[in-house]
Design an enzyme around this catalytic site. Structure first.
Site, PDB file in Angstrom:
ATOM      1  N   ARG A  37      49.301  52.684  38.526  1.00 23.11           N
ATOM      2  CA  ARG A  37      50.222  53.097  37.462  1.00 23.11           C
ATOM      3  C   ARG A  37      51.000  51.920  36.894  1.00 23.11           C
ATOM      4  O   ARG A  37      51.435  51.960  35.743  1.00 23.11           O
ATOM      5  CB  ARG A  37      51.192  54.155  37.978  1.00 23.11           C
ATOM      6  CG  ARG A  37      50.486  55.458  38.191  1.00 23.11           C
ATOM      7  CD  ARG A  37      51.438  56.571  38.494  1.00 23.11           C
ATOM      8  NE  ARG A  37      50.719  57.830  38.420  1.00 23.11           N
ATOM      9  CZ  ARG A  37      51.269  59.007  38.593  1.00 23.11           C
ATOM     10  NH1 ARG A  37      52.554  59.104  38.844  1.00 23.11           N
ATOM     11  NH2 ARG A  37      50.540  60.091  38.503  1.00 23.11           N
ATOM     12  N   LYS A 198      43.235  77.027  41.563  1.00 17.57           N
ATOM     13  CA  LYS A 198      43.555  78.378  41.106  1.00 17.57           C
ATOM     14  C   LYS A 198      43.298  78.608  39.630  1.00 17.57           C
ATOM     15  O   LYS A 198      43.549  77.752  38.797  1.00 17.57           O
ATOM     16  CB  LYS A 198      45.041  78.654  41.360  1.00 17.57           C
ATOM     17  CG  LYS A 198      45.411  78.664  42.817  1.00 17.57           C
ATOM     18  CD  LYS A 198      46.693  79.446  43.006  1.00 17.57           C
ATOM     19  CE  LYS A 198      47.719  78.611  43.738  1.00 17.57           C
ATOM     20  NZ  LYS A 198      49.033  78.660  43.175  1.00 17.57           N
ATOM     21  N   GLY A 348      45.348  65.518  38.297  1.00 15.63           N
ATOM     22  CA  GLY A 348      45.683  64.577  39.358  1.00 15.63           C
ATOM     23  C   GLY A 348      44.646  64.538  40.461  1.00 15.63           C
ATOM     24  O   GLY A 348      44.179  63.466  40.857  1.00 15.63           O
ATOM     25  N   GLY A 371      49.568  66.845  35.173  1.00 10.61           N
ATOM     26  CA  GLY A 371      50.079  68.018  34.466  1.00 10.61           C
ATOM     27  C   GLY A 371      50.085  67.817  32.957  1.00 10.61           C
ATOM     28  O   GLY A 371      49.798  68.735  32.184  1.00 10.61           O
TER      29      GLY A 371
HETATM   30  P1  ADP Z   1      43.780  68.929  39.405  1.00  3.61           P
HETATM   31  O1  ADP Z   1      44.981  68.322  40.106  1.00  3.61           O
HETATM   32  O2  ADP Z   1      42.691  67.928  39.196  1.00  3.61           O
HETATM   33  O3  ADP Z   1      44.167  69.679  38.166  1.00  3.61           O
HETATM   34  P2  ADP Z   1      43.888  71.245  41.101  1.00  3.61           P
HETATM   35  O4  ADP Z   1      45.248  70.831  41.516  1.00  3.61           O
HETATM   36  O5  ADP Z   1      43.752  72.453  40.286  1.00  3.61           O
HETATM   37  O6  ADP Z   1      43.145  69.997  40.401  1.00  3.61           O
HETATM   38  O7  ADP Z   1      42.979  71.502  42.349  1.00  3.61           O
HETATM   39  C1  ADP Z   1      42.766  70.569  43.363  1.00  3.61           C
HETATM   40  C2  ADP Z   1      42.709  71.252  44.682  1.00  3.61           C
HETATM   41  O8  ADP Z   1      41.812  72.347  44.668  1.00  3.61           O
HETATM   42  C3  ADP Z   1      42.202  70.319  45.752  1.00  3.61           C
HETATM   43  O9  ADP Z   1      43.250  70.071  46.663  1.00  3.61           O
HETATM   44  C4  ADP Z   1      41.055  71.081  46.395  1.00  3.61           C
HETATM   45  O10 ADP Z   1      41.053  70.999  47.804  1.00  3.61           O
HETATM   46  C5  ADP Z   1      41.311  72.505  45.956  1.00  3.61           C
HETATM   47  N1  ADP Z   1      40.087  73.300  45.974  1.00  3.61           N
HETATM   48  C6  ADP Z   1      38.951  73.063  45.326  1.00  3.61           C
HETATM   49  N2  ADP Z   1      38.021  73.990  45.624  1.00  3.61           N
HETATM   50  C7  ADP Z   1      38.596  74.848  46.481  1.00  3.61           C
HETATM   51  C8  ADP Z   1      38.157  76.018  47.171  1.00  3.61           C
HETATM   52  N3  ADP Z   1      36.929  76.480  47.018  1.00  3.61           N
HETATM   53  N4  ADP Z   1      39.025  76.640  47.981  1.00  3.61           N
HETATM   54  C9  ADP Z   1      40.282  76.168  48.145  1.00  3.61           C
HETATM   55  N5  ADP Z   1      40.762  75.070  47.521  1.00  3.61           N
HETATM   56  C10 ADP Z   1      39.925  74.416  46.707  1.00  3.61           C
HETATM   57 MG    MG Z   2      46.593  69.207  41.158  1.00  7.57          MG
END
Ligand code: ADP
Ligand code: MG
Length: 391
Positions: A37, A198, A348, A371
């Site tokens: 960063r 989610k 992230g 975010g």
């Molecule tokens: P980003 O930060 O890239 O937007 P998210 O925060 O939505 O992504 O999701 C990341 C998290 O989702 C990771 O910590 C990962 O372990 C979790 N994850 C991915 N697939 C599954 C799953 N099938 N069941 C539970 N958690 C999951």
């Molecule tokens: Mg995330």
């Protein structure tokens, strides 16, 4: 971008207040564990100094909640920045309106001053006009290069931009160019690859990209709610019952453009070395949970994504932190790395997964804003960008 940038300013004899995002991670021993960063902002700092200005930098670190916190002071960041710049960095351990103002006035061409963690004062997050005024008094021109905080209307990201000429830094410009192009003028076909924990976190992005993209691929934990929406068993997977209907509606709207997993990797626990099974998406056993997309799905997603004009990716395909549930994420990341498609990674955890795989350089753009990149892709106006001067 339709905003003025640091390239539109005559910097001779000026002082710049640059909002950066130096919210870096630290290891247990208190050392910076990843300085990317800081590195990402070096071109903006160099541009301003070479133009003949001095630079006052402001950032937040962590969540001190409007109070001083010894462990969130910026001395290690000032030190690392000085090493990277090869020039001394003065660090003022005081409020923007106090000693910092005095020190800022002594700066000469090329000098660099780092303010104390801005979130030590409640006025920062409250976007208090007096606090913003204190920041504005430090400089002639405001620069926002903190894309990762652009979705927050704080004094240093929004308030101050109304009090000084306000332009985007080079990192901000690049973020907006790549993410903006996905929404406004993508090389088609455009595919969205969505996963992560989610549906609830991603509902608006899903809806927006289903309407906009030529194809949408869904994996990750969110796939379980889509399985439930098709009336399929999901075992002990995290299913967001309040969103089953929304998922059913998206399946209906998207039709053949929506690609869901055809097979999944399941386990009884999220644990390295726990026994796993690969089953058809419609056959998740009782007591087992979906933790990754299956190999057939990973291969199909990888093959189809490789042929797209643009792929925007947010959300890992599985629990990539815990092997073997990282296999699906690795397969799609490798396919994107090799593909000639424009590849834009936001989120992230997704950026972290790509970095761990050593594939960040192989993507067209990996966003620095978790975010913020999501809100941008939802089509929201980010206050830190909106407040900058129009080009
Ligand atoms: P980003 O930060 O890239 O937007 P998210 O925060 O939505 O992504 O999701 C990341 C998290 O989702 C990771 O910590 C990962 O372990 C979790 N994850 C991915 N697939 C599954 C799953 N099938 N069941 C539970 N958690 C999951
Ligand atoms: Mg995330």
């Amino acid at each position: 971008m339709a905003k003025r940038t640091v390239r539109d300013v005559d910097w001779r004899g000026k002082r710049a207040l640059v909002r950066v995002d130096f919210n870096v991670p630290f290891d247990a021993a208190g050392a910076i564990s990843d300085d990317s960063r800081i590195r990402e902002v070096l071109p903006t700092i160099a541009h301003i100094r070479e133009g003949g200005a001095s630079v006052v930098l402001g950032t937040h670190l962590g969540r001190p909640g409007g109070k001083r916190a010894d462990d969130l002071e910026l001395a290690p960041i000032a030190e690392r920045l000085a090493e990277l710049l090869g020039t001394p960095v003065e660090y003022v351990h005081d409020a923007p309106g106090g000693l910092a103002r005095e020190r800022a006035e002594t700066l000469r061409e090329g000098d660099v001053l780092l303010l104390e963690n801005l979130r030590f004062w409640p006025g920062e997050e409250a976007n208090d006009p007096a606090f913003a005024q204190g920041l504005a008094a430090l400089a002639d021109v405001y620069v926002n290069d903190a894309f990762g905080t652009a979705h927050r209307a704080h004094a240093s990201t929004e308030g101050v931009a109304h009090l000084l000429p306000a332009v985007a830094g080079l990192l901000m410009e690049r973020e907006v160019a790549f993410l903006g192009r996905v929404l406004e003028d993508p090389v088609r076909p455009l595919a969205a690859l969505l996963g992560g924990a989610k549906v609830g976190d991603k509902l608006r992005v899903l809806e927006r990209l289903i309407a906009h993209a030529d194809a949408v691929y869904v994996g990750g934990g969110m796939a379980a709610t889509f399985l439930a929406a098709q009336g399929l068993p999901t075992g002990t997977s995290l299913v967001e019952s309040g969103l089953i209907e929304a998922c059913a509606a998206m399946i209906e709207t998207a039709g053949a453009a929506l690609h869901l997993p055809t097979d999944v990797v399941v386990a009884e626990r999220i644990e390295a070395g726990a026994p796993t099974r690969t089953v058809a998406a419609g056959a998740v056993p009782d007591g087992w949970m979906v933790l990754d997309v299956g190999p057939e799905t990973a291969a199909a997603f990888a093959r189809e994504l490789a042929g797209m004009g643009t792929v925007v990716w947010n959300g890992p395909m599985g629990v990539f932190e815990v092997p073997p549930f990282d296999a699906g994420t690795r397969a799609v990341a490798e396919a994107l790395a090799e593909s000639s498609a424009v590849t834009v990674v936001g989120g992230g955890s997704t950026a972290e997964a790509v970095a761990r795989l050593g594939l960040a350089d192989k993507m067209t753009h990996v966003s620095t804003g978790g975010g913020a990149s999501l809100e941008f892709l939802e089509g929201k106006v980010l206050p830190g960008i909106a407040a900058l001067d129009d080009a």
